[in-house]
Design an enzyme around this catalytic site. Sequence first.
Site, PDB file in Angstrom:
ATOM      1  N   ARG A   5       0.910  -1.029  -0.294  1.00  0.00           N
ATOM      2  CA  ARG A   5       0.116  -0.002  -0.054  1.00  0.00           C
ATOM      3  C   ARG A   5       0.814   1.278  -0.020  1.00  0.00           C
ATOM      4  O   ARG A   5       1.981   1.110   0.394  1.00  0.00           O
ATOM      5  CB  ARG A   5      -0.901   0.052   1.113  1.00  0.00           C
ATOM      6  N   LEU A   7      -0.007   4.331   1.277  1.00  0.00           N
ATOM      7  CA  LEU A   7      -0.006   5.636   2.018  1.00  0.00           C
ATOM      8  C   LEU A   7       1.116   4.887   3.243  1.00  0.00           C
ATOM      9  O   LEU A   7       1.539   3.953   3.309  1.00  0.00           O
ATOM     10  CB  LEU A   7      -1.296   5.572   2.810  1.00  0.00           C
ATOM     11  N   LYS A 326      -6.961   0.508   0.576  1.00  0.00           N
ATOM     12  CA  LYS A 326      -6.728   1.855   1.021  1.00  0.00           C
ATOM     13  C   LYS A 326      -6.439   1.829   2.339  1.00  0.00           C
ATOM     14  O   LYS A 326      -7.076   0.997   3.129  1.00  0.00           O
ATOM     15  CB  LYS A 326      -7.638   2.903   0.417  1.00  0.00           C
ATOM     16  N   ASP A 327      -5.528   2.556   2.811  1.00  0.00           N
ATOM     17  CA  ASP A 327      -5.214   2.442   4.146  1.00  0.00           C
ATOM     18  C   ASP A 327      -6.003   3.430   5.099  1.00  0.00           C
ATOM     19  O   ASP A 327      -6.917   4.120   4.603  1.00  0.00           O
ATOM     20  CB  ASP A 327      -3.645   2.840   4.491  1.00  0.00           C
ATOM     21  N   LYS A 328      -5.557   3.387   6.310  1.00  0.00           N
ATOM     22  CA  LYS A 328      -6.443   4.024   7.365  1.00  0.00           C
ATOM     23  C   LYS A 328      -6.336   5.344   7.384  1.00  0.00           C
ATOM     24  O   LYS A 328      -7.279   6.224   7.113  1.00  0.00           O
ATOM     25  CB  LYS A 328      -6.226   3.430   8.709  1.00  0.00           C
TER      26      LYS A 328
END
Length: 694
Positions: A5, A7, A326-328
């Site tokens: 990912r 991010l 998608k990241d947090k």
Amino acid sequence: MKGERELLFCAPKVLFLLAHKWTLKQSVKRIKHSVLQETLYRSVPFNMEAVEMTSLKRPHSEDDVANVDEIKRQKISEESSKTGSNSEQSVDVTEQPGKPLLEDKKDDIILNEEGEEEDNELEESDEEGDPESFADMMKHGLIELDVGITKFVSSHKGFSGILKERYSDFVVHEIGKDGHISHLDDFSVPVDDEDPSEEIFTVLSNEDKQHLEELQLFKNKETSVAIEVIEDTKEKRTIIHHAVKSLFPGLETKTEDRDGKKYIVAYHAAGKKALANPRKHSWPKSRGSYCHFVLYKENKDTMDAINVLSKFLRVKPNIFSYMGTKDKRAITVQEIAVLRITAQRLAHLNKCLMNFKLGNFSYKNHPLKLGELQGNHFTVVLRNITGTDDQVQQAMHSLREIGFINYYGMQRFGTTAVPTYQVGRAILQNNWNEVMDLILKPRPGAEKGYLVKCREEWAKTKDPAAALKKLPVKRCVEGQLLRGLSKYGLKNIVSAFGIIPRNNRLMYIHSYQSYIWNNMVSKRIEEYGLKAVSGDLVLKGGTAVHIEEADVDDYTIHDIVMPLPGFDVIYPKHKIGDAYKEMLSADNLDISNMRHKIRDYSLSGAYRKIIIRPQNVRWEVVAYDDPRIPLFNTDLDTLEGKPPPILATEGKFKALKMEFSLPPSTYATMAIREVLKMDTSIKKQTQLNTIWLR
């Protein structure tokens, strides 16, 4: 895959709490989010995306806040006398894909692997220490040099800034396979005469819904649930029938008379398989089987979001599909597809859920597939930048014209004293005792308390069952490996390791490939600079070929690719080809035989461009006074009609707002590293943050 990912600089609460506790000791134990926004966030170190976070606590009084400011002033004063005024390393760059530490606290629903709600509080360390203790612990972590990240391509002087002071400072929009950037800009639901009425969402009581859910999920011994029809009309009975079948896939209904009263009786028609196969006969043939929608989410990664959606829809998560995770710690916008769930039902979730919005609904005949996306478009704010206007312009022009080295970012390699690439190397060496040891042995550094106790138990007893009892969360890699060892025994580590999900197992060897690639690319740039040379590799129609001396002028550095080691790749025909062989040989691996006894761990290899030039690069420097205000509108802001933020003409702070698009598997971390020229590792950032810097 989560490890890929893009991010970036992550700051989980578990690390923050340790730094917070050890630095403040007894002077501050509870601090309000609003105060922390101004005083603490710059002390949060980087960390890997996989670490969970706990919530912060509130202050006892305003005196505690005053103590924070006083401690901070003292620390800054002390540091200034020690380090001078090197502005390049005066402010940390922080980003995390986790729950917002310091702003917009909302009630999040955290689901475990079984879909149950669980407490997101992590155990705090019982240990006390001085302000240096946390930095001492993080000395065991990696820095960029350790994983081959050593070079820059631009010549500007670096400067500092704060990334993700607010998670809304980092917005990611997915770029679909058609090149279209996904936006949430429409809440309307496609009109369909066959959709049930809105009344189905309110006709059942909460008690009815609970009993129906328990029946649907086989959580009790009942074979049916009876719902009394208070208003006995055909229309009312029809609505109840529709409500049960729509809201609880897998259940059928019938009407029964009992003691002169009418009841709607819900029961299972197809057993447990019904949960995985939503009702086919109730779906109109003229409608596409998949409802596609745009998911706007704040502070949730993709899998967490799907777990929440599936819980509220009462379906299995595997009926959802998507093109990329998608990241947090960001606001992200991406397309999701779900099998045979109506747009009407999905839109109803907008009334129930925090941190999510669903829109742009359409019905199609196909799901989404991982890897179909063309990339991601980023909107990023770097707050409180120290660079001059000339430095910013030089940095951004270089990013647009030259690009950045396409390194694998630090989150690819883990955050603790045992990097993931070391486990990958042991797997490739077929050294399974070392694999087990690396994953389970005690390690220095900041970890969750229960993991520390589990590792200590393992070191003391080598009893997987006893160590497993120390883990409240059994679904982590350590828990899965221990469960495998309990089942297969210590002499069958291969089978025990196989219990871990395949993607998690492959993460380790991909990390090793990335480690080799980073080192080789740094060596390639050091040896030959930013120009194509004879013996380099380029792709022609998906096939890698060597550049001949006569053709060198036909290529630029942006055409050059380098291989991830494997059995189906070729290597450069210059010094770097030999360097690959030497590095693998030093790890007791044969570059000409990258096949493994276990097929899953055989590396075919791949090619990756060494320089990425972002597309759609735009930027502006804005002034602001209040660090709590947003500096641009999100999709949701626009949909809700919020006016653009009013920015100061000459504010106390400067921020760099930038936009750019990147292809898949490219780390935005590395693009921002090129702009700021700062080490992105936890270790370096922690060293900067042993004292708090403004």
